[in-house]
Design a protein around this motif. Structure first.
Motif, PDB file in Angstrom:
ATOM      1  N   THR A 139       0.828  -1.212   0.000  1.00 32.67           N
ATOM      2  CA  THR A 139       0.000   0.000   0.000  1.00 32.67           C
ATOM      3  C   THR A 139       0.857   1.254   0.000  1.00 32.67           C
ATOM      4  O   THR A 139       0.619   2.198  -0.775  1.00 32.67           O
ATOM      5  N   TYR A 140       1.877   1.246   0.861  1.00 31.50           N
ATOM      6  CA  TYR A 140       2.746   2.424   0.950  1.00 31.50           C
ATOM      7  C   TYR A 140       3.562   2.600  -0.327  1.00 31.50           C
ATOM      8  O   TYR A 140       3.781   3.730  -0.780  1.00 31.50           O
ATOM      9  N   THR A 141       4.019   1.517  -0.920  1.00 31.23           N
ATOM     10  CA  THR A 141       4.798   1.612  -2.158  1.00 31.23           C
ATOM     11  C   THR A 141       3.961   2.198  -3.284  1.00 31.23           C
ATOM     12  O   THR A 141       4.431   3.048  -4.053  1.00 31.23           O
ATOM     13  N   ILE A 142       2.696   1.749  -3.397  1.00 33.46           N
ATOM     14  CA  ILE A 142       1.805   2.298  -4.425  1.00 33.46           C
ATOM     15  C   ILE A 142       1.571   3.787  -4.179  1.00 33.46           C
ATOM     16  O   ILE A 142       1.568   4.593  -5.122  1.00 33.46           O
ATOM     17  N   ALA A 143       1.385   4.161  -2.905  1.00 37.56           N
ATOM     18  CA  ALA A 143       1.187   5.581  -2.576  1.00 37.56           C
ATOM     19  C   ALA A 143       2.416   6.401  -2.932  1.00 37.56           C
ATOM     20  O   ALA A 143       2.310   7.519  -3.449  1.00 37.56           O
ATOM     21  N   VAL A 144       3.601   5.851  -2.665  1.00 38.92           N
ATOM     22  CA  VAL A 144       4.846   6.560  -2.988  1.00 38.92           C
ATOM     23  C   VAL A 144       4.959   6.773  -4.494  1.00 38.92           C
ATOM     24  O   VAL A 144       5.272   7.883  -4.961  1.00 38.92           O
TER      25      VAL A 144
END
Length: 303
Positions: A139-144
């Motif tokens: 989730t965080y990687t996609i947001a980044v």
């Protein structure tokens, strides 16, 4: 001269303050993370502890996000200056420009801080550095990838497309005469920053696409990504920090002129100091001895 007056002189050219911030963002990695990476390479592993690993990864992320946010700020600035020049002075007053710069760095810090809580700053032996681990949180990687790469790239692309449309209109003389004209030096500055943007997008796109693919399906994608591809995309991305100064030197005549002036000034100052030192030494050697007077005459009495 007071500190306020000096700062106001710097802010007179508020278009350049974003370029200065971009240079600062590029230099961040050279001050702390890169020396640690070289140490890791020479020792064939990370032996500097958890704290230095977190700081190194944090500063690398700060440099990357700061660069893309500053490039976005430059694109918006050029768009307002060229396409909305009648409102530019009001939008980019000295006070507003300072606020924009502060906002960019605040957003940069806000974007990096979650790494400390997610635990995504880890040492990667493939690249001998502590960096953002793409497989820790999907989730965080996609947001980044979305907020720190795709969205800024979309904004910058829109700004430069609008500028190119205006440039084509001016070149074909279809733009109404009551609108502001595009000056040659404005066009050169625009081309310089456009090339900076294109190189940034090209250099960082492979690593971001790999991160997006890993985030979508880590179990399947990670084994299929060759190590050489990840390493090449990583070093290609961080090599971008070295390219901006080269682009400025090749495409910006003012940059070359000022760089030459600084070099000449430094060399001239060194020569002046050396000549002054030599002249002082020669004067000391050629200085006549003091006259003998009754007050300082040495008397020798016979025995």
């Amino acid at each position: 001269m007071t500190m306020t007056s000096c700062f106001q002189k710097v802010l007179i050219s508020n278009r350049n303050i974003f370029v200065v911030n971009l240079a600062i963002a590029d230099l961040v990695v050279a001050i702390y993370p890169y020396p640690l990476v070289l140490t890791s390479v020479f020792r064939n592993g990370w032996n500097l502890g958890y704290f230095h690993c977190q700081i190194s990864g944090f500063l690398m992320g700060l440099s990357v996000i700061g660069s893309i946010f500053n490039i976005t700020g430059i694109a918006i600035n050029r768009y307002c200056y060229i396409c909305h020049s009648l409102k530019y002075d009001k939008l980019y007053s000295d006070k507003n420009s300072l606020c924009y710069v502060i906002l960019i760095w605040i957003l940069t810090f806000v974007a990096i801080v979650p790494n400390l809580f997610v635990g995504s700053l880890q040492y990667d032996p493939r690249i001998y550095s502590c960096t953002f681990a793409q497989s820790v949180s999907s989730t965080y990687t996609i947001a980044v990838v979305f907020f720190h790469f795709m969205l800024p790239i979309a904004i910058v692309t829109f700004c430069y497309l609008r500028i190119w449309i205006l440039v084509i209109q001016v070149r074909r003389r279809v733009k109404p005469d009551n609108k502001p004209k595009l000056k040659p030096h404005d066009f050169r500055n625009f081309v310089t920053m456009f090339v900076v943007f294109v190189l940034f997008a090209v250099c960082w796109a492979p690593l971001n696409f790999i991160g997006l693919a890993v985030a979508v399906n880590p179990d399947t994608i990670i084994p299929r990504i060759p190590e050489w591809l990840f390493v090449a995309s990583y070093y290609m991305a961080y090599f971008n920090s070295c390219l901006n100064a080269i682009i400025y030197g090749l495409l910006n005549q003012n940059f070359r002129r000022e760089y030459k002036r600084i070099i000449v000034t430094i060399c001239t100052a060194k020569v002046f100091v050396q000549e002054s030192s030599n002249d002082a030494a020669e004067k000391m050697k050629s200085k006549p001895s003091p006259l003998v007077t009754n007050n300082n005459q040495v008397k020798v009495d016979s025995v």
